[in-house]
Design an enzyme around this catalytic site. Structure first.
Site, PDB file in Angstrom:
ATOM      1  N   CYS A 187      28.630  41.849  69.854  1.00  0.00           N
ATOM      2  CA  CYS A 187      27.639  40.972  69.222  1.00  0.00           C
ATOM      3  C   CYS A 187      27.951  39.489  69.342  1.00  0.00           C
ATOM      4  O   CYS A 187      27.137  38.649  68.927  1.00  0.00           O
ATOM      5  CB  CYS A 187      27.484  41.339  67.751  1.00  0.00           C
ATOM      6  SG  CYS A 187      26.898  43.023  67.494  1.00  0.00           S
ATOM      7  N   CYS A 227      30.595  38.720  63.312  1.00  0.00           N
ATOM      8  CA  CYS A 227      31.443  39.877  63.576  1.00  0.00           C
ATOM      9  C   CYS A 227      30.988  40.538  64.864  1.00  0.00           C
ATOM     10  O   CYS A 227      29.908  40.237  65.382  1.00  0.00           O
ATOM     11  CB  CYS A 227      31.348  40.877  62.423  1.00  0.00           C
ATOM     12  SG  CYS A 227      29.680  41.549  62.192  1.00  0.00           S
TER      13      CYS A 227
END
Length: 473
Positions: free
Chosen positions: A137, A457
């Site tokens: 991500c 994250c």
């Protein structure tokens, strides 16, 4: 770990009253960021002997729920549209761009270097190098910092970075046994050899291997990890639903008031022009409460309503050395300053990247939490965000898991994701980082701040944080 954290970490006040207050908070709205108040003066983070890297502009095509208007396209189509949107917005000559870097997570095998295919499709010269990176991500964060490094090292003056994801059409493979048989069959020279191989094929060979958003090392999906993380930090279902509702309400407000200036229209071939994100859907706590747990059943707290949804989208950002930008007549939006990447346990701490990265980037930049005017954190799940806020505000966690003497503290919510986040705007894995950075720059201009902190994250137990400094007016 779960039982210890549940009993030891101080509870962050999250209540219905808090959520209602968040919705009512004034954003001092205006569609023209140029009319914003001037920021208070602080020290600049420029360093002697190091080139200043600036953000000239950043754009994204609308982020859409997978299976909607982008469903018949390929990833490079979305990335090409973002690049063309950036060219239109900036009028930067294509031959001035020294390098193009794109991030993606689930690669289309036909266009594995999607940066190159998108660049050629957008009309860039075939002499302009382009490569693709992947870091879950934070893939477009990696693309941006790769560009920062190239410029700071004096290798380039102008870099375009971005990210793309198309969850509407992900690769589905034959089983390994079937793949092995087909590859061997391709090398067979005689009819007898071919028939012998075909005779060994069994019905289970045809079972496809479906992709899953899961950790290879743990075989656990991110949703399961988010559920366990929320339980470990004592984040209730109600708190998660309230936070998700806040995200959607603030995103709708920002969208209605024209604050999402990074969005550029995209004429989808054979369909209408898409002009805005389609996942922003404020609901009610009552409606959200009716949904069943999505991962840990029947007692989990993570649901479809308090998770980011599968999203299609692409982004692009124009980075330059400050000297080059000024020489070309551009007024930059922001400086990209210090950044860090972190990595921790991919099982119990999979989604705690912001907690570990935030104090490190603040110390690297010589700032405190109080110096930050806007926070843009990636919202993978409401439980993940709230768990990070609790971890950041816990001396016990800092001392026992981070090797720190004391906590860094939790960002104040009146500075935190106030134009919505990934829960509401969408999360095309590889494209989110650029959205975070340009949103931070726009919010700094609008709200009169100087420093922004972007954090995210990523799968694999990794994370990223960066300081964005407003370019002076």
């Amino acid at each position: 770990m779960s039982s210890m954290l549940s009993s030891a970490i101080r509870t962050l006040p999250v209540s219905s009253a808090w959520a209602a207050g968040a919705f009512a908070r004034s954003l001092s709205c205006s569609s023209q960021l140029q009319a914003a108040a001037q920021p208070k003066t602080k020290k600049t983070l420029g360093k002697s002997g190091v080139k200043n890297v600036v953000v000239v502009e950043g754009v994204r095509i609308p982020f859409l729920q997978s299976g909607t208007s982008y469903a018949d396209l390929m990833p490079h189509d979305l990335a090409r549209a973002a690049l063309q949107g950036l060219l239109t917005r900036t009028s930067v000559p294509k031959d001035v761009v020294d390098y193009i870097v794109y991030g993606t997570v689930i690669q289309e095998v036909k266009t594995s270097n999607v940066a190159r295919e998108a660049a050629l499709g957008a009309g860039f010269s075939d002499k302009t190098p382009a490569h693709t990176v992947t870091m879950a991500c934070i893939s477009s964060n990696q693309a941006m910092t790769t560009g920062v490094g190239m410029i700071a090292a004096g290798q380039c003056d102008v870099v375009v970075a971005g990210g793309v994801e198309l969850m509407s059409d992900v690769p589905i493979r034959h089983s390994r046994k079937m793949r092995k048989t087909m590859l061997t069959l391709n090398r067979a020279k005689t009819l007898g050899q071919k028939l012998s191989l075909i005779s060994k094929i069994r019905p289970d060979y045809f079972a496809p291997e479906l992709p899953a958003v899961a950790e290879f090392s743990t075989s656990e999906t991110m949703g399961h990890s988010a559920d366990r993380l929320a339980a470990a930090f004592g984040v209730s279902r109600a708190e998660q639903d309230e936070y998700a509702l806040r995200s959607h309400a603030l995103a709708k407000k920002a969208q209605d008031e024209g604050l999402l200036l990074d969005v550029v229209p995209f004429k989808v071939p054979g369909k209408d022009t898409v002009t805005k994100d389609n996942g922003i859907r404020p609901s009610s706590l009552e409606q959200m409460g009716k949904l069943k747990p999505a991962f840990v059943k029947p007692y989990g707290t993570v649901t479809a309503a308090n998770s980011s949804f599968l999203t299609d989208g692409a982004s692009a950002i124009l980075l330059m050395s400050e000297e080059k930008a000024l020489a070309m007549g551009y007024k930059p939006k922001a400086y990209l300053r210090d950044f860090v990447y972190v990595s921790q346990d991919p099982k119990d701490q999979l989604l705690l990247g912001p907690t570990y990265a935030t104090p490190k980037v603040l110390e690297k930049a010589g700032l405190t939490l109080g110096d930050i005017d806007v926070f843009e954190f990636h919202e993978a799940f409401a439980g993940q965000i709230l768990a990070n806020l609790k971890a950041m505000d816990s001396d016990w966690f800092a001392q026992n898991y981070m090797g720190r003497k004391s906590k860094v503290g939790a960002p104040p919510l009146d500075k935190f994701n106030t134009w919505g986040g990934s829960l509401s705007l969408g999360h095309p894995f590889g494209a989110t980082g650029c959205r975070l950075v340009i949103t931070a720059a726009h919010r700094l201009r609008k709200e009169g701040g100087q420093f922004g902190l972007v954090a995210a994250c990523a799968a694999g137990g990794q994370g990223h944080a960066m300081i964005v400094e407003l370019y002076p007016q």
